[in-house]
Design an enzyme around this catalytic site. Structure first.
Site, short mmCIF file in Angstrom:
data_model
loop_
_atom_site.label_atom_id
_atom_site.label_comp_id
_atom_site.label_asym_id
_atom_site.label_seq_id
_atom_site.Cartn_x
_atom_site.Cartn_y
_atom_site.Cartn_z
N GLY A 29 0.82 -1.21 0.00
CA GLY A 29 0.00 0.00 0.00
C GLY A 29 0.84 1.25 0.00
O GLY A 29 2.04 1.20 -0.24
N ASN A 30 0.20 2.38 0.25
CA ASN A 30 0.91 3.65 0.30
C ASN A 30 0.27 4.54 1.36
O ASN A 30 -0.74 4.19 1.95
CB ASN A 30 0.90 4.31 -1.09
CG ASN A 30 -0.50 4.61 -1.57
OD1 ASN A 30 -1.17 5.48 -1.06
ND2 ASN A 30 -0.96 3.83 -2.56
N ARG A 31 0.86 5.70 1.56
CA ARG A 31 0.46 6.56 2.69
C ARG A 31 -0.60 7.60 2.33
O ARG A 31 -0.83 8.53 3.08
CB ARG A 31 1.68 7.30 3.23
CG ARG A 31 2.73 6.39 3.81
CD ARG A 31 3.87 7.21 4.42
NE ARG A 31 5.00 6.37 4.74
CZ ARG A 31 5.07 5.62 5.84
NH1 ARG A 31 4.08 5.64 6.71
NH2 ARG A 31 6.13 4.87 6.07
N SER A 32 -1.24 7.47 1.19
CA SER A 32 -2.23 8.48 0.82
C SER A 32 -3.43 8.43 1.77
O SER A 32 -4.00 7.37 2.01
CB SER A 32 -2.70 8.25 -0.62
OG SER A 32 -3.64 9.23 -0.96
N ALA A 96 -3.70 7.68 -5.12
CA ALA A 96 -2.39 7.08 -5.33
C ALA A 96 -2.63 5.61 -5.69
O ALA A 96 -3.08 4.82 -4.86
CB ALA A 96 -1.55 7.19 -4.06
#
Ligand code: C5P
Length: 219
Positions: A29-32, A96
Site C-alpha cells: 500500500g501507500n500513505r495516501s 495514489a
C-alpha cells in the site's frame, strides 16, 4: 465560493490509496490519506456538481451528497472510475494507485518457514487508469491527473502530462516535506493547452478550488 459554476455537471474524483493483497492479511500500500481527493469532492459539491467519489481505503467522513464508491485494489478502482467516467464531464485522479501488484494473491497466510533465504515477491504491472481515461475521453470531457515528483518537477511533469494524455496535471514537489496526511498542499498545475499555474502552499480546499476553476474554463 458560492458560485454554482459546476451546476448540471457530473464529476468523478478518485481519492486515497490502493492496497494490493499478498495474502489474506497483508498488502502492498501507500500513505495516501484521501484528504486532497475529499477536498476536491467537497468543493465540487459546494459549487453545485453531482460528485462520484471513488474512495480507496479512506477513513475520512463522507462528504454529504457525494455518491461514494468504496474500492480496495487498483483493478477495483479502475472498474469504478471507468464506469463512472461514462457520464462524467470531468475526472480527477487524485488517488495514489499502486503501479505494481503481487503476481498472485496467496489463498492462505505466507509463512516464514516457506523459505530459507529472502523470498522475493513477484510483482506485475497494474494498468495505468489515467492513461486509459485519456484514450477513452468523451468529447469535451476534462481529465486531470496528480503527480508527486522529487526532482526536475517541471520537466518530469511535462513528460508525464504528454504520456498520460490528460488536460491538466497537478504536480506536487515532495521531499522530506510530504503532502501525505497534511491538511495543506502546494503545487504547480501543468496544462496541455497553456501556461502552468502555481498554487502557493495553503489548505487542500484552496488547491481544489483552483483545479475546478481550471477545469471549468476547459469545458
Ligand atoms: O505515473 P504516476 O503514478 O506518477 O502518475 C500519477 C497519476 O496517475 C495520478 O493521477 C494517479 O491517480 C494516476 N495513476 C493511474 N493508474 C496507475 C498509476 C497512477 O491512474 N496505475
Amino acid at each position: 465560493d458560492l458560485a454554482a459554476d459546476l451546476a448540471g455537471r457530473h464529476v468523478v474524483v478518485s481519492a486515497g490509496g490502493t492496497r494490493e493483497p499478498l495474502d489474506p492479511v497483508r498488502f502492498l500500500g501507500n500513505r495516501s490519506s484521501g484528504l486532497q481527493g475529499y477536498a476536491l469532492a467537497r468543493t465540487a459539491l459546494a459549487r453545485g456538481a453531482r460528485v462520484t467519489l471513488v474512495a480507496a481505503n479512506v477513513t475520512l467522513p463522507a462528504p454529504a451528497g457525494a455518491e461514494i464508491v468504496p474500492v480496495g485494489t487498483a483493478e477495483e478502482l479502475r472498474k469504478a472510475v471507468i464506469e463512472a467516467a461514462g457520464s462524467a464531464d470531468a475526472v480527477v485522479m487524485a488517488a495514489a494507485v499502486a503501479d505494481f501488484r503481487p503476481a498472485v494473491r496467496r489463498p492462505s497466510k505466507i509463512k516464514k518457514s516457506e523459505s530459507a533465504g529472502p523470498d522475493p515477491v513477484e510483482l506485475v504491472r497494474n494498468p495505468d487508469i489515467l492513461a486509459e481515461l485519456g484514450e477513452r475521453r468523451r468529447p469535451g470531457q476534462v481529465i486531470v491527473g496528480f503527480a508527486a515528483e522529487t526532482d526536475d518537477v517541471l520537466a518530469n511533469g511535462r513528460a508525464k502530462l504528454a504520456r498520460k494524455g490528460c488536460d491538466l496535471l497537478v504536480v506536487n514537489q515532495v521531499g522530506e516535506d510530504l503532502a501525505f496526511g497534511r491538511p495543506d498542499n502546494a503545487a504547480v498545475v501543468l496544462a496541455a493547452d497553456g501556461e502552468p499555474t502555481e498554487i502557493p502552499r495553503g489548505p487542500k480546499e484552496a488547491l481544489a478550488d483552483v483545479v475546478w476553476d481550471l477545469v471549468i474554463t476547459r469545458f
